[in-house]
Motif scaffolding. Structure first.
Motif, PDB file in Angstrom:
ATOM      1  N   UNK A  11      -3.239  -6.433  13.433  1.00  0.00           N
ATOM      2  CA  UNK A  11      -2.754  -6.130  14.781  1.00  0.00           C
ATOM      3  C   UNK A  11      -3.696  -6.667  15.844  1.00  0.00           C
ATOM      4  N   UNK A  12      -5.050  -6.569  15.595  1.00  0.00           N
ATOM      5  CA  UNK A  12      -6.015  -7.105  16.559  1.00  0.00           C
ATOM      6  C   UNK A  12      -5.883  -8.609  16.682  1.00  0.00           C
ATOM      7  N   UNK A  13      -5.703  -9.309  15.554  1.00  0.00           N
ATOM      8  CA  UNK A  13      -5.567 -10.771  15.573  1.00  0.00           C
ATOM      9  C   UNK A  13      -4.312 -11.173  16.328  1.00  0.00           C
ATOM     10  N   UNK A  14      -3.221 -10.478  16.094  1.00  0.00           N
ATOM     11  CA  UNK A  14      -1.990 -10.807  16.807  1.00  0.00           C
ATOM     12  C   UNK A  14      -2.156 -10.585  18.302  1.00  0.00           C
ATOM     13  N   UNK A  15      -2.827  -9.511  18.677  1.00  0.00           N
ATOM     14  CA  UNK A  15      -3.015  -9.225  20.091  1.00  0.00           C
ATOM     15  C   UNK A  15      -3.868 -10.307  20.765  1.00  0.00           C
ATOM     16  N   UNK A  16      -4.942 -10.762  20.095  1.00  0.00           N
ATOM     17  CA  UNK A  16      -5.794 -11.812  20.674  1.00  0.00           C
ATOM     18  C   UNK A  16      -5.011 -13.100  20.827  1.00  0.00           C
ATOM     19  N   UNK A  17      -4.237 -13.459  19.782  1.00  0.00           N
ATOM     20  CA  UNK A  17      -3.438 -14.687  19.863  1.00  0.00           C
ATOM     21  C   UNK A  17      -2.424 -14.632  20.976  1.00  0.00           C
ATOM     22  N   UNK A  18      -1.826 -13.479  21.142  1.00  0.00           N
ATOM     23  CA  UNK A  18      -0.832 -13.336  22.205  1.00  0.00           C
ATOM     24  C   UNK A  18      -1.467 -13.509  23.576  1.00  0.00           C
ATOM     25  N   UNK A  19      -2.633 -12.871  23.789  1.00  0.00           N
ATOM     26  CA  UNK A  19      -3.301 -12.994  25.094  1.00  0.00           C
ATOM     27  C   UNK A  19      -3.738 -14.434  25.352  1.00  0.00           C
ATOM     28  N   UNK A  20      -4.274 -15.145  24.317  1.00  0.00           N
ATOM     29  CA  UNK A  20      -4.707 -16.533  24.484  1.00  0.00           C
ATOM     30  C   UNK A  20      -3.540 -17.436  24.847  1.00  0.00           C
ATOM     31  N   UNK A  21      -2.407 -17.251  24.182  1.00  0.00           N
ATOM     32  CA  UNK A  21      -1.220 -18.043  24.490  1.00  0.00           C
ATOM     33  C   UNK A  21      -0.747 -17.777  25.914  1.00  0.00           C
ATOM     34  N   UNK A  22      -0.791 -16.532  26.312  1.00  0.00           N
ATOM     35  CA  UNK A  22      -0.344 -16.175  27.659  1.00  0.00           C
ATOM     36  C   UNK A  22      -1.237 -16.816  28.717  1.00  0.00           C
ATOM     37  N   UNK A  23      -2.558 -16.758  28.553  1.00  0.00           N
ATOM     38  CA  UNK A  23      -3.466 -17.324  29.539  1.00  0.00           C
ATOM     39  C   UNK A  23      -3.342 -18.852  29.595  1.00  0.00           C
ATOM     40  N   UNK A  24      -3.135 -19.486  28.459  1.00  0.00           N
ATOM     41  CA  UNK A  24      -2.962 -20.948  28.438  1.00  0.00           C
ATOM     42  C   UNK A  24      -1.720 -21.354  29.216  1.00  0.00           C
ATOM     43  N   UNK A  25      -0.644 -20.631  28.996  1.00  0.00           N
ATOM     44  CA  UNK A  25       0.589 -20.959  29.705  1.00  0.00           C
ATOM     45  C   UNK A  25       0.442 -20.726  31.214  1.00  0.00           C
ATOM     46  N   UNK A  29       1.022 -23.683  34.001  1.00  0.00           N
ATOM     47  CA  UNK A  29       1.978 -23.527  35.102  1.00  0.00           C
ATOM     48  C   UNK A  29       1.295 -23.745  36.446  1.00  0.00           C
ATOM     49  N   UNK A  30       0.075 -23.217  36.587  1.00  0.00           N
ATOM     50  CA  UNK A  30      -0.670 -23.402  37.848  1.00  0.00           C
ATOM     51  C   UNK A  30      -0.966 -24.861  38.095  1.00  0.00           C
ATOM     52  N   UNK A  31      -1.370 -25.565  37.045  1.00  0.00           N
ATOM     53  CA  UNK A  31      -1.655 -26.995  37.168  1.00  0.00           C
ATOM     54  C   UNK A  31      -0.419 -27.769  37.574  1.00  0.00           C
ATOM     55  N   UNK A  78       3.787 -34.463  30.566  1.00  0.00           N
ATOM     56  CA  UNK A  78       2.890 -33.946  29.530  1.00  0.00           C
ATOM     57  C   UNK A  78       3.080 -32.459  29.255  1.00  0.00           C
ATOM     58  N   UNK A  79       3.299 -31.671  30.324  1.00  0.00           N
ATOM     59  CA  UNK A  79       3.272 -30.221  30.131  1.00  0.00           C
ATOM     60  C   UNK A  79       4.616 -29.539  30.339  1.00  0.00           C
TER      61      UNK A  79
END
Length: 563
Positions: A11-25, A29-31, A78-79
Motif C-alpha cells: 500500500x505504501x509503494x502504491x501511494x508513493x507511485x501515485x503521488x509521483x505520477x500526479x506531481x509529474x503530470x 501541464x504547467x510547462x 512531445x507532451x
C-alpha cells in the motif's frame, strides 16, 4: 502477520507511485501552459528578450532563439499525449484510480473468486448459509405481512361507552373484568376489559399513569381530543411492536364506570359508591377493547385431551410469543394458562394462540431489588427460581431474561396432557420453585416427542444461563411440525456430523419448504390441505428463520427420537 506486513508495504509503494505520477503530470501541464500562450514575444534560454520575428529563428550571441508558436508546437507534440485533458481520458483515469487504490471493487472481486474456487475466504460456510436464509426471510416477511393485512384488516375506530353495547361477563380476575360487546349498528364482536380502579383519580391523565402497563400492546390513539392525546402520548409511553402471538388492543379509553350485568354480584367492592353501597372504587376507570377469542388455554385443556400435533402447534406459538417479548426487552411476569387465549375459527385441532394481560410486565430484563416491597410478578407458583430466591440488597438485581421461558416450561406439562408439577395438588406431591432439584422433575407423558422432553428439562434448569433461547425452543417445535419423516431420519442417523454438513442439509430442506409454500396453490401436509392457522405459522417461521437457532434446535433430535 506476514500477509498484513506485506499488504502494508504494498500500500505504501502504491501511494508513493501515485503521488509521483500526479506531481509529474502537474509539472508537464504547467510547462505546456507556459509555451501555449498567445503572442509573439519570445525568450532565449538565457532570458534575453527578442523582438518580433514572424516565426523565424534568430540568434543572439550565437544562441538559438525560438519564438513562442514554434516552441509551443515542439513542446506540444512531445507532451500532449501525456497530459491530455479530454473528458474520456479523465473518466478512464478516475475509474482506474478508484479501482486500483481507493475503491472496494477489486477486493470484492477477489473475494468472489475465492468463494467460487473454494479457496480461503472471510466467510465460513455457515455464514454463507445464513446469507441464503436472509434471502428466504426477505421473501416471506413480505408475504407474511400481506397475509396478515388481508386476514385481519379492519377499519380504525375510536371506542367509547356511547357506541358500545355490552353483553355478558366473560371472565373476572383480581384487577379487572371482561365483557363481550359490539359496536352499535355493527355485528363485530369484541371483548372489553374494565379495570378496577381503587387509587387513581377520576381523570384520564391520572388513570393512564396508573395503568399504562395494560396498554403496552396498544399502538393507536387514546382519544379524538388532540390536546388530551398529546398529553397522554408522553415520551415514556411503552409500546410493543405487534406480533401474531401477542394480544392486540384495538382501543383504549377512560370513562365513568357503568352499571353492567352481574356487576353487584361479581365485583361489588370495585364499584363506586354511586352504584353500590359496599363499593370502594373510583368513579372513572380504564377500558380496553380487544378481539373476542373463543376461550382461554385453561378452559381448552380442561375440555379435551390434545393430540401431539396440537400440543406442538400450541407450544411453538407460545415460545414464539415469548421470543418476541425478550427481543424487545419486555417481561410478562404472569405467564399462566388463564392469560393465554385461543382462536378456534380455523380448526379446533390447530388453535391460534395469543398472550394477554400485561398488567405485571416490565420493560427491562434486569431490575434492582432494593427491598422486599418491590413486586416480583403475578403468579408465585410459576415464578422462576432465580426470581423467588433473589435476596434484596443495595446492589441486588433480578434477572428476568429467562423467567418467562421457565414459566412456559411448566405449562408444557399441561399442554401435553399432564399436571403442572409446580401447582399444589392434594393427590400428588408437587415441586416448589424455590428448592426443587432437577432430577425430581416428573417424566413427560409417553406421547411427548423425546426432543421436546429433553427441551423442557433444559428449560426448567435452575440456572437461567443453561436454558435455551426461546427462539431455539420455537424452532425445534416447528421443525417437528414441518419436517417430513424422511428429513428427520437423515438427521437422526447422522447426528454426529459437522455443523457445516447440518447447515447444508437444513438449507436444502428450507429451500424445499419455501418452494412448496410459494408454488403449490393448495399447500398440503400429510395428504390434507393446510388450514389458515397452519399456513400462518409456516409463513411466520420462514419469515424469521435463522441457522443460528436451527442448529441448536437440531441437537435435540437424537437417534431415539419418537415421531
Amino acid at each position: 502477520r506476514q500477509c498484513l506486513v506485506r499488504d502494508h508495504y504494498r500500500a505504501d509503494t502504491q501511494s508513493i507511485g501515485e503521488r509521483l505520477l500526479h506531481q509529474t503530470r502537474v509539472f508537464l501541464r504547467t510547462l505546456l501552459r507556459v509555451y501555449n500562450r498567445n503572442g509573439r514575444q519570445t525568450k532565449s534560454f538565457h532570458g534575453n528578450i527578442v523582438n518580433k520575428s514572424n516565426g523565424r529563428r534568430l540568434s543572439i550571441n550565437n544562441q538559438l532563439i525560438v519564438d513562442s508558436k514554434s516552441r509551443a508546437s515542439i513542446v506540444g507534440r512531445l507532451v500532449s499525449k501525456w497530459v491530455s485533458n479530454s473528458i474520456a481520458a479523465d473518466i478512464r483515469r478516475n475509474a482506474t484510480r478508484q479501482l486500483l487504490f481507493k475503491g472496494p471493487g477489486l477486493g470484492l472481486g477477489l473475494v468472489g473468486v475465492c468463494i467460487n474456487n473454494k479457496g480461503p475466504s472471510l466467510l465460513t460456510e455457515i455464514d454463507e448459509t445464513e446469507a441464503k436464509c436472509q434471502q428466504i426471510r426477505s421473501i416471506f416477511s413480505t408475504l407474511f405481512t400481506n397475509y396478515q393485512i388481508k386476514s385481519e384488516a379492519a377499519e380504525p375506530c375510536l371506542f367509547d361507552l356511547n357506541n358500545l353495547q355490552f353483553g355478558n361477563c366473560i371472565a373476572k380476575g383480581c384487577n379487572a373484568v371482561v365483557y363481550d360487546a359490539k359496536l352499535k349498528g355493527n355485528t363485530n364482536q369484541f371483548a372489553v376489559k374494565m379495570m378496577f380502579n381503587y387509587d387513581a383519580e377520576s381523570n384520564a391523565a391520572a388513570i393512564w399513569k396508573a395503568m399504562n402497563k395494560e396498554c403496552i400492546t396498544f399502538n393507536g390513539n387514546f382519544s379524538s381530543n388532540k390536546e388530551l392525546e398529546i398529553m397522554l402520548n408522553t415520551p415514556n409511553r411503552q409500546k410493543l411492536k405487534p406480533h401474531p402471538n401477542i394480544i392486540e388492543i384495538k382501543g383504549v379509553f377512560a370513562d365513568y364506570v357503568p352499571s353492567l350485568p352481574e356487576a353487584i354480584e361479581l365485583y361489588p367492592n370495585a364499584l363506586p359508591l354511586r352504584l353500590c353501597d359496599q363499593g370502594f372504587g373510583r368513579n372513572m376507570t380504564l377500558f380496553l377493547v380487544m378481539k373476542k377469542y373463543d376461550m382461554s388455554l385453561k378452559t381448552f385443556l380442561v375440555e379435551r385431551d390434545l393430540k401431539t400435533q396440537t400440543s406442538l402447534f400450541l407450544l411453538s406459538q407460545l415460545f414464539e410469543g415469548i421470543s418476541h417479548l425478550i427481543k424487545h426487552k419486555i417481561v410478562h411476569r404472569d405467564i399462566k394458562t388463564d392469560n393465554i387465549l385461543l382462536d378456534l375459527s380455523s380448526d379446533p385441532d390447530f388453535p391460534w394462540l395469543v398472550i394477554t394481560d400485561f398488567g405485571f410486565c416490565v420493560n427491562s430484563l434486569r431490575i434492582p431489588l432494593n427491598s422486599d416491597e418491590i413486586t416480583r410478578g403475578g403468579n408465585r407458583a410459576l415464578m422462576a427460581p432465580e426470581i423467588v430466591c433473589a435476596e434484596p440488597g443495595p446492589f441486588s438485581y433480578i434477572d428476568y431474561s429467562a423467567s418467562d421461558l421457565w414459566s412456559c416450561g411448566t405449562i408444557a406439562y399441561e399442554i401435553f396432557n399432564a399436571e403442572n408439577p409446580f401447582y399444589p395438588n392434594k393427590s400428588k406431591k408437587y415441586l416448589q420453585n424455590n428448592n426443587y432439584k432437577e432430577e425430581h422433575l416428573p417424566i413427560m407423558p409417553p406421547s411427548t416427542p423425546k426432543p421436546i422432553a429433553a427441551l423442557i428439562f433444559d428449560i426448567l434448569k435452575r440456572n437461567p444461563s443453561e436454558r435455551p433461547h426461546p427462539k431455539v425452543a420455537a424452532s425445534l417445535c416447528e421443525m417437528l411440525l414441518f419436517f417430513s419423516r424422511r428429513n428427520l431420519m437423515v438427521f437422526k442417523t447422522q447426528i454426529d456430523r459437522s455443523e457445516v454438513y447440518k447447515s447444508r442439509k437444513l438449507l436444502q430442506w428450507l429451500r424445499a419448504l419455501a418452494t412448496i409454500t410459494l408454488c403449490q396453490r393448495n399447500t398440503m401436509t400429510g395428504g390434507r390441505k393446510l388450514n389458515a392457522a397452519e399456513m400462518k405459522l409456516r409463513l411466520m417461521f420462514l419469515s424469521e428463520v435463522k441457522i443460528e437457532y436451527l442448529l441448536p434446535a437440531l441437537s435435540y433430535i437424537s437417534t431415539e427420537e419418537k415421531i
